[in-house]
Scaffold this active site. Structure first.
Site, PDB file in Angstrom:
ATOM      1  CG  HIS A 110       1.384   0.570  -1.698  1.00 54.30           C
ATOM      2  ND1 HIS A 110       1.954   0.984  -0.508  1.00 54.30           N
ATOM      3  CD2 HIS A 110       0.041   0.614  -1.512  1.00 54.30           C
ATOM      4  CE1 HIS A 110       0.988   1.267   0.353  1.00 54.30           C
ATOM      5  NE2 HIS A 110      -0.176   1.050  -0.227  1.00 54.30           N
ATOM      6  CG  ASP A 117      -0.961  10.069   3.808  1.00 51.29           C
ATOM      7  OD1 ASP A 117      -2.160  10.099   3.489  1.00 51.29           O
ATOM      8  OD2 ASP A 117      -0.403   9.049   4.266  1.00 51.29           O
ATOM      9  CB  SER A 125      -3.807   8.504   1.432  1.00 49.58           C
ATOM     10  OG  SER A 125      -3.109   7.797   2.402  1.00 49.58           O
ATOM     11  CE  LYS A 174       0.841   6.600   2.437  1.00 53.89           C
ATOM     12  NZ  LYS A 174      -0.141   6.202   3.430  1.00 53.89           N
ATOM     13  NE  ARG A 198      -8.685   9.700   4.434  1.00 54.32           N
ATOM     14  CZ  ARG A 198      -7.945   8.806   3.765  1.00 54.32           C
ATOM     15  NH1 ARG A 198      -6.644   8.959   3.651  1.00 54.32           N
ATOM     16  NH2 ARG A 198      -8.516   7.776   3.207  1.00 54.32           N
TER      17      ARG A 198
HETATM   18  N1  URA Z   1      -3.629   3.123   2.916  1.00 52.72           N
HETATM   19  C1  URA Z   1      -3.138   4.381   2.917  1.00 52.72           C
HETATM   20  O1  URA Z   1      -1.928   4.575   2.957  1.00 52.72           O
HETATM   21  N2  URA Z   1      -4.015   5.410   2.890  1.00 52.72           N
HETATM   22  C2  URA Z   1      -5.353   5.243   2.833  1.00 52.72           C
HETATM   23  O2  URA Z   1      -6.087   6.211   2.791  1.00 52.72           O
HETATM   24  C3  URA Z   1      -5.843   3.937   2.827  1.00 52.72           C
HETATM   25  C4  URA Z   1      -4.959   2.878   2.865  1.00 52.72           C
END
Ligand code: URA
Length: 444
Positions: free
Chosen positions: A82, A161, A183, A187, A168
């Site tokens: 990621h 999320d 967050s 995932k 947010r």
């Molecule tokens: N990328 C994400 O998936 N979540 C965040 O909070 C910041 C960057």
């Protein structure tokens, strides 16, 4: 249990119990907690933080709020990768090809671009015929055939999320170590891989602007991963200038092809091989090579065609057209402007996020999620940080697709060119040090 007490606990700096966090995530997901209370708790978390146990529980609960992938059909250790995002980040196709050449089997779920950072879904979509929406039922067949599959992330992955991130974004609560780390990791955990390599970008084109911030987020994600039983390594990489020589979808995929033909930019090669080597090691496919030898072997495979062969296999297996000169693209980049130096010296800095925004203004990205991308648009960077520059040299060239409305709008192009020029700082001295890979954490 009630949400007001949970908000008050966090407001007064107390740690939340696992039950409180579970109650919160469940209420967010089933919408029984209204947005104003969710936002109040998010702000309390921003101000008072979370310890490692709270962060891990939050992450696990968010991961469990939707579908969780079962990758047991792969029959081997699976490793996900990621990136926290950047401009010109074309690392995913490279590491998939490289790790596949070592026998690593990969299921990659990936996102669309929003804002100034590009998305891997859009990059692959620029290849004619390539199907990036692979139904889950087809994953086992594709992994068996080629060892790899890449597909767009579905909305049922960590829906909590999704709801929290949208709030947010509009309540000034994005920037927070526990919220960012949970967050991203929710995932990744829901994605189902056994191990994770994180590319944590840092600098003017990244989410985290300083090394210290990036290190803290990386450290939090490693600790969450380890507590959740997923070995996690973080590579901190430089995003204080765009990565490689191009940004924009077709332009970047062409750069991927060049890199797989041994003609890669030094930063792209360095970052791709470092991340691939960590993935290969975590998958246990390093064949006894030392870290250094594995890195060199990855570099060799970018030159000798072995990684290229894997990439072509991946493209063809998902319906992409490949001609004699590589993949066939759905858009053709047309050069519309050369941005020239009006000074001599060295490129001292590049406002990378602004360059990303300029690329979006050319059509290469989205401002709202329904915008249609011009896959041919983008920027070619001839001069990057540390390069000597003489008056009149071309710093970079601007591109749009051959059907772009900007082709007949000289004024708009010249305004973008002006912004691009201002994003370059030319100085009499060179920047001190430029390291594409700044640190590696969690590799013990
Ligand atoms: N990328 C994400 O998936 N979540 C965040 O909070 C910041 C960057």
């Amino acid at each position: 249990m009630n949400i007001v007490d949970i908000i008050l606990d966090k407001r007064y700096g107390r740690t939340l119990t696992d039950e409180q966090i579970k109650f919160f995530v469940k209420g967010v997901t089933d919408r029984s907690i209204p947005d104003y209370q969710t936002s109040a708790l998010l702000m309390a978390i921003v101000l008072n933080g979370m310890n490692e146990r709270e962060m891990t529980t939050l992450t696990l609960e968010m991961a469990a709020s939707g579908e969780q992938n079962d990758l047991s059909f792969v029959g081997d250790v699976t490793v996900d990768k990621h990136s926290t995002g950047g401009v010109g980040d074309k690392i995913t196709p490279l590491v998939m090809a490289l790790s596949s050449s070592f026998g690593v089997r990969t299921v990659k779920l990936t996102g669309r671009g929003l804002g100034f950072t590009g998305g891997t879904v859009d990059k692959f979509s620029s290849i004619e015929g390539f199907n990036i929406d692979i139904p889950k039922a087809d994953f086992p067949r594709l992994v068996n055939e080629t060892g790899m599959v890449i597909s767009g992330q579905t909305p049922d992955l960590a829906p909590a999320d999704k709801i929290l991130y949208a709030l947010r974004d509009v309540t000034g609560t994005v920037s927070s170590i526990p919220l960012i780390a949970s967050s991203i990791m929710s995932k990744k955990l829901a994605g189902g891989a056994d191990a994770i390599v994180l590319d944590v970008t840092t600098g003017s084109g990244a989410f985290m602007k300083t090394f210290e911030e990036s290190r803290q987020i990386a450290d939090a994600m490693i600790r969450i991963g380890d507590r959740a039983g997923r070995k996690t390594i973080a590579v901190i990489t430089d995003m204080d200038q765009p990565m490689g020589r191009y940004c924009g979808n077709v332009l970047e995929m062409k750069e991927v092809y060049d890199t797989l033909n041994g003609r890669g930019a030094q930063d792209v090669v360095e970052v791709a091989t470092t991340i691939a080597a960590k993935m290969i090691k975590l998958a246990g496919k390093n064949g006894g090579l030392s870290d250094e030898d594995l890195l060199n072997e990855c570099k060799a495979r970018l030159k000798d065609g072995r990684a290229l062969a894997e990439f072509i296999k991946l493209i063809k297996s998902q319906g992409g057209n490949v001609g004699e000169d590589g993949p066939v693209y759905t858009a053709e980049p047309v050069k519309v402007f050369d941005v020239k130096a009006e000074d001599s010296g060295f490129v001292f800095s590049m406002k990378t996020n602004e360059l990303g925004h300029c690329s979006v203004a050319l059509g290469a990205g989205r401002i709202t999620k329904d915008d249609v991308i011009d896959l041919g648009a983008g920027i070619r960077f001839m001069k990057k940080k540390g390069d000597p520059v003489r008056y009149g040299d071309v710093l970079c060239s601007l591109y749009v697709g051959k059907n772009s409305p900007l082709l007949s709008n000289e004024k708009a192009i010249s305004e973008i060119a002006d912004r691009v020029y201002k994003a370059y700082e030319i100085n009499t001295s060179r920047p001190l040090s430029i390291r594409p890979v700044i640190d590696v954490l969690g590799d013990k």
